[in-house]
Design a protein around this motif. Structure first.
Motif, short mmCIF file in Angstrom:
data_model
loop_
_atom_site.label_atom_id
_atom_site.label_comp_id
_atom_site.label_asym_id
_atom_site.label_seq_id
_atom_site.Cartn_x
_atom_site.Cartn_y
_atom_site.Cartn_z
N GLN A 105 0.59 -1.47 0.71
CA GLN A 105 0.00 0.07 -0.24
C GLN A 105 1.17 1.32 0.02
O GLN A 105 2.31 1.48 0.18
N VAL A 106 -0.07 2.38 -0.16
CA VAL A 106 1.16 4.08 -0.08
C VAL A 106 1.70 3.83 0.80
O VAL A 106 0.96 3.20 2.14
N ARG A 107 3.17 4.27 1.47
CA ARG A 107 3.78 4.67 2.79
C ARG A 107 4.41 5.41 2.99
O ARG A 107 4.82 6.05 1.83
N LEU A 108 4.23 5.67 3.84
CA LEU A 108 4.80 6.98 4.51
C LEU A 108 6.59 6.37 4.76
O LEU A 108 6.81 5.94 4.91
N LEU A 109 6.74 7.83 3.96
CA LEU A 109 8.54 7.97 4.49
C LEU A 109 8.69 9.03 5.26
O LEU A 109 8.78 10.29 5.60
N TYR A 110 9.71 9.06 6.11
CA TYR A 110 9.37 10.35 7.51
C TYR A 110 11.25 10.34 7.64
O TYR A 110 12.16 10.60 6.27
N VAL A 111 11.72 12.72 7.83
CA VAL A 111 12.92 13.09 7.46
C VAL A 111 13.55 12.09 8.70
O VAL A 111 15.19 12.01 8.36
N ALA A 112 13.07 11.25 9.79
CA ALA A 112 13.92 10.63 10.45
C ALA A 112 13.66 9.36 10.62
O ALA A 112 12.73 8.99 10.39
#
Length: 166
Positions: A105-112
């Motif tokens: 599914q659509v995934r989130l990428l984080y800055v840390a």
């Protein structure tokens, strides 16, 4: 016992980071199996056995697709694709550049590497990303000039707890 034909300086070509591996006269290496690699070209054939006399099972048209090398036989590598399909490819079609494919599914990428950090961007399932770093549960990945951290379990192309330094 195999005798090295020549040592290869791989510098990211067969493993993340720099590594020295021996290539033997029969085309095999002393690199560990299993291991992850990626598809070098935009067109590659997976065969049912290690040689051109074996029928083609699949044609791949996706450079960078992560593949897992399971065995080596001369210049042939038995590989598994992200869908679990197993077959043989010539080693010339593969590169050590580490990539992953986003799962499910659509995934989130984080800055840390922290779920409480700011969201850097969202990425669609099936997207191929370049892996630049993996530690513990997180990997830093990039695609199209953007980068961020993704949970390792949200992509295929690394082993649990595998450390990758690009």
């Amino acid at each position: 016992m195999k005798t090295p034909l020549l040592p290869l300086l791989l510098a990211g070509a067969l493993l993340a980071g720099s590594a020295t591996a021996a290539e033997f006269a029969d085309g095999t290496t002393d690199l560990p199996t299993p291991r992850f690699v990626s598809l070098k070209s935009g067109r590659a054939m997976m065969r049912s056995g290690p040689g051109t006399r074996f029928p083609i099972k699949w044609e791949y048209k996706r450079p960078g697709l992560p593949l897992e090398i399971l065995k080596e036989y001369e210049i042939w590598r038995q590989v598994r694709d992200p869908e679990g399909e197993i077959g043989w490819m010539n080693k010339a079609l593969l590169t050590g550049t580490r990539t992953g494919i986003v799962r499910d599914q659509v995934r989130l990428l984080y800055v840390a590497p922290d779920l409480k950090s700011r969201i850097a961007w969202r990425i669609a399932p099936g997207a191929v990303v370049t892996i630049t770093l993996c530690e513990d549960l997180w990997c830093r990945v990039s695609k199209d000039g953007k980068s961020g951290y993704i949970l390792r379990s949200h992509m295929w192309g690394t082993y649990a707890r595998e450390k990758i330094e690009g």
